[in-house]
Design a protein around this motif. Structure first.
Motif, PDB file in Angstrom:
ATOM      1  N   PRO A 178       0.844  -1.206   0.000  1.00 42.19           N
ATOM      2  CA  PRO A 178       0.000   0.000   0.000  1.00 42.19           C
ATOM      3  C   PRO A 178       0.878   1.254   0.000  1.00 42.19           C
ATOM      4  CG  PRO A 178      -0.706  -1.560   1.695  1.00 42.19           C
ATOM      5  CD  PRO A 178       0.635  -2.012   1.216  1.00 42.19           C
ATOM      6  N   TYR A 179       0.506   2.255  -0.790  1.00 45.54           N
ATOM      7  CA  TYR A 179       1.350   3.450  -0.888  1.00 45.54           C
ATOM      8  C   TYR A 179       0.539   4.642  -1.376  1.00 45.54           C
ATOM      9  CZ  TYR A 179       1.262   3.449  -5.988  1.00 45.54           C
ATOM     10  OH  TYR A 179       0.841   3.536  -7.300  1.00 45.54           O
ATOM     11  N   ALA A 180       1.167   5.821  -1.250  1.00 43.72           N
ATOM     12  CA  ALA A 180       0.605   7.044  -1.838  1.00 43.72           C
ATOM     13  C   ALA A 180       1.753   8.016  -2.089  1.00 43.72           C
ATOM     14  CB  ALA A 180      -0.425   7.681  -0.917  1.00 43.72           C
ATOM     15  N   ILE A 181       1.786   8.589  -3.276  1.00 39.90           N
ATOM     16  CA  ILE A 181       2.786   9.603  -3.602  1.00 39.90           C
ATOM     17  C   ILE A 181       2.369  10.913  -2.953  1.00 39.90           C
ATOM     18  CG2 ILE A 181       3.845  10.926  -5.498  1.00 39.90           C
ATOM     19  CD1 ILE A 181       3.174   8.430  -7.269  1.00 39.90           C
ATOM     20  N   GLY A 182       3.319  11.593  -2.329  1.00 41.61           N
ATOM     21  CA  GLY A 182       3.046  12.874  -1.701  1.00 41.61           C
ATOM     22  C   GLY A 182       3.966  13.954  -2.242  1.00 41.61           C
ATOM     23  N   GLY A 183       4.178  14.996  -1.442  1.00 39.05           N
ATOM     24  CA  GLY A 183       5.123  16.040  -1.799  1.00 39.05           C
ATOM     25  C   GLY A 183       4.779  16.804  -3.058  1.00 39.05           C
ATOM     26  N   SER A 184       5.815  17.376  -3.657  1.00 44.30           N
ATOM     27  CA  SER A 184       5.628  18.233  -4.828  1.00 44.30           C
ATOM     28  C   SER A 184       5.134  17.467  -6.045  1.00 44.30           C
ATOM     29  CB  SER A 184       6.938  18.956  -5.161  1.00 44.30           C
ATOM     30  OG  SER A 184       7.300  19.834  -4.123  1.00 44.30           O
ATOM     31  N   MET A 185       5.480  16.179  -6.142  1.00 46.01           N
ATOM     32  CA  MET A 185       5.009  15.393  -7.279  1.00 46.01           C
ATOM     33  C   MET A 185       3.488  15.240  -7.226  1.00 46.01           C
ATOM     34  SD  MET A 185       7.690  14.765  -9.087  1.00 46.01           S
ATOM     35  CE  MET A 185       7.450  13.344 -10.151  1.00 46.01           C
ATOM     36  N   ALA A 186       2.953  15.040  -6.031  1.00 52.97           N
ATOM     37  CA  ALA A 186       1.499  14.946  -5.888  1.00 52.97           C
ATOM     38  C   ALA A 186       0.842  16.295  -6.137  1.00 52.97           C
ATOM     39  CB  ALA A 186       1.139  14.431  -4.501  1.00 52.97           C
ATOM     40  N   ALA A 187       1.456  17.360  -5.605  1.00 51.45           N
ATOM     41  CA  ALA A 187       0.911  18.698  -5.835  1.00 51.45           C
ATOM     42  C   ALA A 187       0.872  19.003  -7.330  1.00 51.45           C
ATOM     43  CB  ALA A 187       1.753  19.744  -5.105  1.00 51.45           C
ATOM     44  N   SER A 188       1.895  18.568  -8.061  1.00 51.90           N
ATOM     45  CA  SER A 188       1.939  18.787  -9.506  1.00 51.90           C
ATOM     46  C   SER A 188       0.847  17.998 -10.225  1.00 51.90           C
ATOM     47  CB  SER A 188       3.311  18.386 -10.060  1.00 51.90           C
ATOM     48  OG  SER A 188       4.327  19.242  -9.579  1.00 51.90           O
ATOM     49  N   ALA A 189       0.573  16.790  -9.719  1.00 57.94           N
ATOM     50  CA  ALA A 189      -0.456  15.956 -10.356  1.00 57.94           C
ATOM     51  C   ALA A 189      -1.837  16.602 -10.241  1.00 57.94           C
ATOM     52  CB  ALA A 189      -0.478  14.569  -9.715  1.00 57.94           C
ATOM     53  N   TYR A 190      -2.082  17.321  -9.149  1.00 53.99           N
ATOM     54  CA  TYR A 190      -3.370  17.988  -8.950  1.00 53.99           C
ATOM     55  C   TYR A 190      -3.383  19.401  -9.522  1.00 53.99           C
ATOM     56  CZ  TYR A 190      -4.790  14.428  -5.504  1.00 53.99           C
ATOM     57  OH  TYR A 190      -5.142  13.265  -4.874  1.00 53.99           O
ATOM     58  N   GLY A 191      -2.224  20.054  -9.485  1.00 55.18           N
ATOM     59  CA  GLY A 191      -2.183  21.463  -9.853  1.00 55.18           C
ATOM     60  C   GLY A 191      -1.279  21.753 -11.025  1.00 55.18           C
ATOM     61  N   THR A 192      -0.323  22.661 -10.806  1.00 62.33           N
ATOM     62  CA  THR A 192       0.579  23.090 -11.863  1.00 62.33           C
ATOM     63  C   THR A 192       1.905  22.342 -11.743  1.00 62.33           C
ATOM     64  OG1 THR A 192      -0.401  25.291 -11.807  1.00 62.33           O
ATOM     65  CG2 THR A 192       1.725  25.074 -12.921  1.00 62.33           C
ATOM     66  N   PRO A 193       2.313  21.596 -12.784  1.00 57.49           N
ATOM     67  CA  PRO A 193       3.592  20.873 -12.717  1.00 57.49           C
ATOM     68  C   PRO A 193       4.763  21.825 -12.502  1.00 57.49           C
ATOM     69  CG  PRO A 193       2.273  20.122 -14.582  1.00 57.49           C
ATOM     70  CD  PRO A 193       1.597  21.353 -14.039  1.00 57.49           C
ATOM     71  N   ARG A 194       5.724  21.401 -11.683  1.00 57.06           N
ATOM     72  CA  ARG A 194       6.936  22.193 -11.511  1.00 57.06           C
ATOM     73  C   ARG A 194       8.115  21.259 -11.285  1.00 57.06           C
ATOM     74  NH1 ARG A 194       9.156  22.761  -6.635  1.00 57.06           N
ATOM     75  NH2 ARG A 194       7.976  22.503  -4.711  1.00 57.06           N
TER      76      ARG A 194
END
Length: 202
Positions: free
Chosen positions: A21-37
């Motif tokens: 079981p897992y979940a990606i977090g951090g900036s990679m997750a923020a990019s997936a929902y919002g603006t990639p950086r």
């Protein structure tokens, strides 16, 4: 394997093959929902039991990766974190063993999303925002603030504000949360003003 996306894709493939079981977090997750950086780090919450540590390590050969079995076993026992570094690129993945409820909920409530790195499980935005608010206090506040604003803007504000407000109050995070909401409003207002200016006259 030159980028954080490459390392994320590889690591997720190994985790899913081992049925962890897992979940990606951090900036990679923020990019997936919002603006990639751009980012050189990957954060993943993984429920890794001691009996699967050897199998997990075998997926990251020492010739290609820095990986420390002692550190992994200690992290699993103490419910903390360890990292894996790709030698050639220097890209790093931080693996967090879920300890507190919010990390466990990142996995339990994970969302299956398709992004530029493919299909994977991502932390829900509410838990991601709360974790970013926590990290805001310990360094790189502007980066975490930008990630939160990117999340709110990308999701058009469609998050569980009641849940976030409850956690913010419990953790004493009112100051960074107020700053994030203010910055989000500024971004929205600026976008609306720009759209109004571009609207054809008449």
């Amino acid at each position: 394997m030159d980028t954080a996306i490459d390392l994320q894709v590889y690591t997720v493939r190994q985790i899913e093959d081992l049925e962890l079981p897992y979940a990606i977090g951090g900036s990679m997750a923020a990019s997936a929902y919002g603006t990639p950086r751009f980012t050189r780090d990957v954060d993943i919450v993984v429920d890794l039991p001691l009996e699967k540590v050897s199998a997990f390590m075998a997926r990251f050969p020492h010739a290609d990766f820095y990986i420390d079995e002692v550190a992994i076993r200690q992290a699993v026992r103490e419910r903390s974190q360890f990292n894996i570094i790709h030698h050639e690129s220097g890209v790093k993945v931080d693996i967090y063993i879920p300890a507190e409820a919010i990390q466990q909920n990142q996995i339990k409530r994970a969302r299956r999303l398709v992004s530029e790195s493919g299909e994977a499980n991502y932390s829900p935005p509410e838990e991601l925002i709360i974790m970013k608010l926590d990290y805001y206090q310990y360094g790189q506040p502007q980066r975490h603030l930008e990630d939160i604003v990117s999340l709110l803007y990308g999701l058009r504000g469609n998050v569980d504000f009641e849940m976030i407000e409850r956690e913010v109050a419990a953790r004493g995070l009112q100051e960074p949360w107020s700053a994030a909401k203010l910055r989000w409003k500024e971004v929205v207002d600026a976008k609306l003003a720009a759209a109004e200016r571009e609207r054809p006259a008449g």
